[in-house]
Design a protein around this motif. Structure first.
Motif: not given
Length: 154
Positions: A1-24
């Motif tokens: 089974m192939s995963e679609s982009f973005p997968n859940l790990n990518q979403i969580e990582f991108a979300g964490t980076v974005a939230k930290c960046g916005f708060l910074l």
């Protein structure tokens, strides 16, 4: 089974980076408003003194950045099927996350066009990363069921 982009790990990582960046960026704006960080690093370096109107603009920017953090957090929660205690409809969260993405894209272009090296290279890089992370989060699909069937924008 192939995963679609973005997968859940990518979403969580991108979300964490974005939230930290916005708060910074929000803390940087508050530092500017308080006079801790020099005002010369924003607005293309065209202001040398911190005026009350620039203080107000920096506080408003900080509030907007915290709101963007809230939007990205909600969108990540919908995309990763975390329990939510919110009455915000998923379609509004999706629309808001695309507005954040577009805003960050325009902000990146503005920063890259600046004659101020700190704004061009420092903030230009940071806003480009935030734009990409926001795009990853915004392009995610809602997981699970519940009242999520109203999702139409992703």
């Amino acid at each position: 089974m192939s995963e679609s982009f973005p997968n859940l790990n990518q979403i969580e990582f991108a979300g964490t980076v974005a939230k930290c960046g916005f708060l910074l960026m929000a803390f940087i704006q508050l530092g500017i408003a308080c006079g801790i960080i020099p005002v010369t690093i924003i607005w293309g370096g065209s202001f040398e003194e911190l005026s009350p109107s620039l203080q107000l603009a920096s506080v408003a920017a900080a509030v907007l950045l915290v709101f963007m953090t809230f939007v990205v957090n909600l969108r990540c929660s919908y995309a990763t099927n975390h329990d939510l205690n919110t009455t915000v409809p998923p379609c509004w969260v999706s629309l808001s996350s695309w507005v954040v993405t577009a805003f960050m894209g325009l902000n990146t272009l503005g920063n890259l066009a600046s004659s101020n090296p700190f704004e061009r290279y420092g903030f230009g890089f940071l806003t480009a990363v935030l734009c990409i992370c926001s795009w990853i989060v915004s392009s995610s699909r809602v997981q699970g069921g519940g009242n999520m069937e109203h999702e139409t924008l992703a």
